[in-house]
Design a protein around this motif. Structure first.
Motif, short mmCIF file in Angstrom:
data_model
loop_
_atom_site.label_atom_id
_atom_site.label_comp_id
_atom_site.label_asym_id
_atom_site.label_seq_id
_atom_site.Cartn_x
_atom_site.Cartn_y
_atom_site.Cartn_z
N LEU A 279 0.83 -1.22 0.00
CA LEU A 279 0.00 0.00 0.00
C LEU A 279 0.86 1.26 0.00
O LEU A 279 0.48 2.27 -0.60
N TYR A 280 2.05 1.18 0.65
CA TYR A 280 2.90 2.38 0.75
C TYR A 280 3.46 2.79 -0.61
O TYR A 280 3.80 3.94 -0.84
N ASN A 281 3.57 1.81 -1.53
CA ASN A 281 4.12 2.12 -2.86
C ASN A 281 3.17 2.91 -3.74
O ASN A 281 3.58 3.48 -4.74
N VAL A 282 1.88 2.88 -3.37
CA VAL A 282 0.85 3.46 -4.25
C VAL A 282 1.04 4.97 -4.44
O VAL A 282 0.77 5.52 -5.52
N ALA A 283 1.54 5.64 -3.40
CA ALA A 283 1.63 7.11 -3.43
C ALA A 283 2.45 7.64 -4.62
O ALA A 283 2.14 8.70 -5.15
N GLU A 284 3.46 6.87 -5.06
CA GLU A 284 4.32 7.40 -6.12
C GLU A 284 3.57 7.59 -7.45
O GLU A 284 4.02 8.32 -8.32
N PHE A 285 2.39 6.95 -7.59
CA PHE A 285 1.65 7.08 -8.85
C PHE A 285 0.94 8.43 -8.99
O PHE A 285 0.41 8.76 -10.05
N TYR A 286 0.95 9.23 -7.89
CA TYR A 286 0.39 10.60 -8.01
C TYR A 286 1.17 11.39 -9.07
O TYR A 286 0.64 12.30 -9.69
N SER A 287 2.44 11.00 -9.28
CA SER A 287 3.28 11.74 -10.24
C SER A 287 2.74 11.67 -11.67
O SER A 287 3.13 12.46 -12.52
N LEU A 288 1.82 10.70 -11.94
CA LEU A 288 1.28 10.57 -13.30
C LEU A 288 0.24 11.65 -13.62
O LEU A 288 -0.17 11.80 -14.77
N GLY A 289 -0.18 12.39 -12.57
CA GLY A 289 -1.12 13.50 -12.81
C GLY A 289 -2.51 13.06 -13.20
O GLY A 289 -3.22 13.75 -13.94
N LEU A 290 -2.93 11.87 -12.71
CA LEU A 290 -4.28 11.38 -13.05
C LEU A 290 -5.13 11.19 -11.79
O LEU A 290 -6.03 10.35 -11.76
N GLY A 291 -4.83 11.94 -10.74
CA GLY A 291 -5.66 11.87 -9.53
C GLY A 291 -5.26 10.73 -8.61
O GLY A 291 -4.17 10.17 -8.70
N ASP A 292 -6.18 10.39 -7.68
CA ASP A 292 -5.89 9.38 -6.65
C ASP A 292 -5.77 7.98 -7.25
O ASP A 292 -6.69 7.53 -7.94
N PRO A 293 -4.67 7.26 -6.97
CA PRO A 293 -4.57 5.87 -7.43
C PRO A 293 -5.48 4.98 -6.56
O PRO A 293 -5.59 5.19 -5.35
N PHE A 294 -6.11 4.01 -7.17
CA PHE A 294 -6.96 3.05 -6.47
C PHE A 294 -6.18 1.78 -6.20
O PHE A 294 -5.83 1.07 -7.14
N PRO A 295 -5.88 1.41 -4.95
CA PRO A 295 -5.15 0.16 -4.72
C PRO A 295 -6.09 -1.05 -4.88
O PRO A 295 -7.16 -1.07 -4.27
N VAL A 296 -5.72 -2.01 -5.73
CA VAL A 296 -6.52 -3.24 -5.84
C VAL A 296 -5.58 -4.44 -5.99
O VAL A 296 -4.40 -4.28 -6.30
N SER A 297 -6.16 -5.63 -5.78
CA SER A 297 -5.46 -6.86 -6.14
C SER A 297 -6.41 -7.67 -7.01
O SER A 297 -7.40 -8.21 -6.52
N ALA A 298 -6.10 -7.71 -8.30
CA ALA A 298 -6.98 -8.44 -9.23
C ALA A 298 -6.99 -9.93 -8.89
O ALA A 298 -7.99 -10.61 -9.07
N VAL A 299 -5.87 -10.43 -8.34
CA VAL A 299 -5.78 -11.86 -8.03
C VAL A 299 -6.70 -12.22 -6.86
O VAL A 299 -7.45 -13.19 -6.93
N SER A 300 -6.65 -11.42 -5.76
CA SER A 300 -7.47 -11.78 -4.59
C SER A 300 -8.83 -11.09 -4.60
O SER A 300 -9.73 -11.48 -3.87
N GLY A 301 -8.98 -10.04 -5.42
CA GLY A 301 -10.26 -9.32 -5.44
C GLY A 301 -10.28 -8.13 -4.49
O GLY A 301 -11.26 -7.40 -4.43
#
Length: 439
Positions: free
Chosen positions: A127-149
């Motif tokens: 979950l801590y890694n998710v914050a770096e995706f703010y740099s893409l300039g597309l708003g809040d990243p949604f954390p999900v796991s497609a494998v576990s749902g």
């Protein structure tokens, strides 16, 4: 087309796994090989009473050696163009890559609502890694796991919230509309004929056998037609199926034949009829499907005389005997020669499958034929056929002949009855059942 959501992103971020998780199916092929998903793949999701169509796109690859790279980029562009909302999937384990930046830039320009999905958050540590995706300039990243749902329910809530309001036009369900499967050996021209019908490069068409790996439904409603086209992965001999991906595709081709009403069997005019064509024909037969044979690439054949056509037709019918009452059309997907004739004929075959013949008409004509040529006697016993009726609600036209000794009526006489039925009524292209029952 209602509400369409496209899943995009670079290869191996888990787009197909997410697609399967959201649609609750195993439709998309999931494999470790980058670039497995090469066509756009459609699926449906029903969430809190809202129906959403989801499309999984090919992995986005830049500057790779893969011949499909440019085609995949086109596919993603087409998905962006058609979608109401875009799910941009990134990999929380790997962080932001140059490719992600490249995709993000294109998506920012698309002016479409974009949800940024950080996939592979398989434990809280990620979950801590998710914050770096703010740099893409597309708003809040949604954390999900497609494998576990994990997180996918919240994601669907958000997807539904962002969708534009839909016109409430009654769209007919998949069941009520004829489904035509385009089948045949790899490279017989299946994707080309669909593109010719639809007039857009909905499928990737390249000269590599096995490009189409999934079956795809395409709604076709123009020129007064309305049906679904099913394009299938090329069916090939089992010995040639050496990668798992091919295996999935063959299974799915068989499923597509099962799921269709009428199959258009494509035969390559430059190669003639091969045993593989006969195998596909027998699959269509086993599943009791309507049949139209389309001899494709006829523009490449030197001798186009009536005699050549007759020879080719006879060769096809003798290979596919005893069922020979089906239409054969010579055309070319490339030059679009006679391809609308293929559609018209498929529609006719579908109508023939649904044909109902009144009982009084059946008895009047068939009992006269039976009188003219009664079943042969067996051990001094005579078979008397008293009455014939058509079974209601059967998948293919089914005729029941009531007689005193049904077990003595052998296959040749049944075939005689079938031929007579076909002579009297238009049942071109559809298999029929003839049963004997004790009166």
């Amino acid at each position: 087309m209602g509400q369409l959501v496209a899943i995009v992103g670079r290869p191996n971020v888990g787009k197909s796994t997410l697609f399967n998780r959201l649609t609750g199916t195993r439709v998309a092929i999931v494999d470790e090989t980058a670039g497995t998903t090469r066509d756009r793949q459609y699926g449906k999701v029903d969430w809190n009473g809202k129906e959403i169509s989801i499309v999984d796109t090919g992995g986005w690859v830049v500057n790779s050696e893969d011949i499909f790279e440019e085609e995949i980029n086109k596919q993603v562009a087409l998905a962006i163009e058609q979608a109401d909302e875009i799910l941009f999937v990134v990999d929380a384990m790997n962080g932001v890559t140059d490719l992600d930046d490249h995709v993000a830039e294109i998506l920012r320009k698309s002016r479409k609502p974009v949800l940024l999905i950080a996939n592979k958050v398989d434990s809280n540590d990620w979950l801590y890694n998710v914050a770096e995706f703010y740099s893409l300039g597309l708003g809040d990243p949604f954390p999900v796991s497609a494998v576990s749902g994990f997180g996918t329910g919240d994601l669907l809530d958000e997807v539904v919230k962002n969708l534009p309001e839909k016109d409430e036009e009654e769209s007919a369900t998949l069941d009520e509309i004829p489904k035509f499967a385009i089948v045949g050996r790899p490279n017989a021209g299946k994707s080309s004929i669909i593109n010719a019908f639809i007039g857009e490069d909905r499928h990737i068409v390249t000269d590599i056998a096995g490009t189409t790996r999934d079956s795809i439904y395409t709604r076709y409603n123009k020129f007064g037609f309305d049906f679904y086209l099913v394009d299938t992965a090329g069916i090939r001999k089992k010995t040639k199926v050496n990668e798992d991906i091919e295996y999935y595709s063959v299974i799915r081709s068989i499923r597509a034949i099962e799921a269709s009403d009428v199959c258009v069997l494509m035969i390559d005019a430059t190669r003639g009829i091969e045993s593989q064509d006969a195998n596909i024909f027998s699959l269509i037969q086993k599943n009791k499907k309507g049949l139209v044979v389309c001899v494709n690439k006829w523009d490449l054949v030197q001798d186009k005389s009536q005699a050549a056509i007759a020879t080719f037709e006879n060769a096809i019918r003798s290979r596919f005997a005893p069922f020979t009452d089906f239409p054969i059309i010579f055309g070319s997907a490339l030059t679009k020669q006679r391809i609308y004739k293929v559609l018209e004929t498929a529609v006719d075959v579908y109508k023939n499958r649904k044909r109902i013949i009144p009982t009084h008409q059946l008895n009047e004509l068939m009992l006269a034929d039976i009188d003219a040529y009664p079943p042969p006697a067996n051990k001094g016993k005579y078979v008397k056929i008293k009455y014939v009726t058509m079974l209601k609600g059967s998948v293919v036209p089914t005729f029941i002949f009531f007689c005193n000794l049904p077990q003595w009526v052998k296959e040749p006489y049944r075939r005689y009855l079938e031929n007579k039925i076909r002579e009297h009524w238009e049942l071109h292209g559809t298999p029929i059942n003839v049963f004997m029952r004790e009166k």
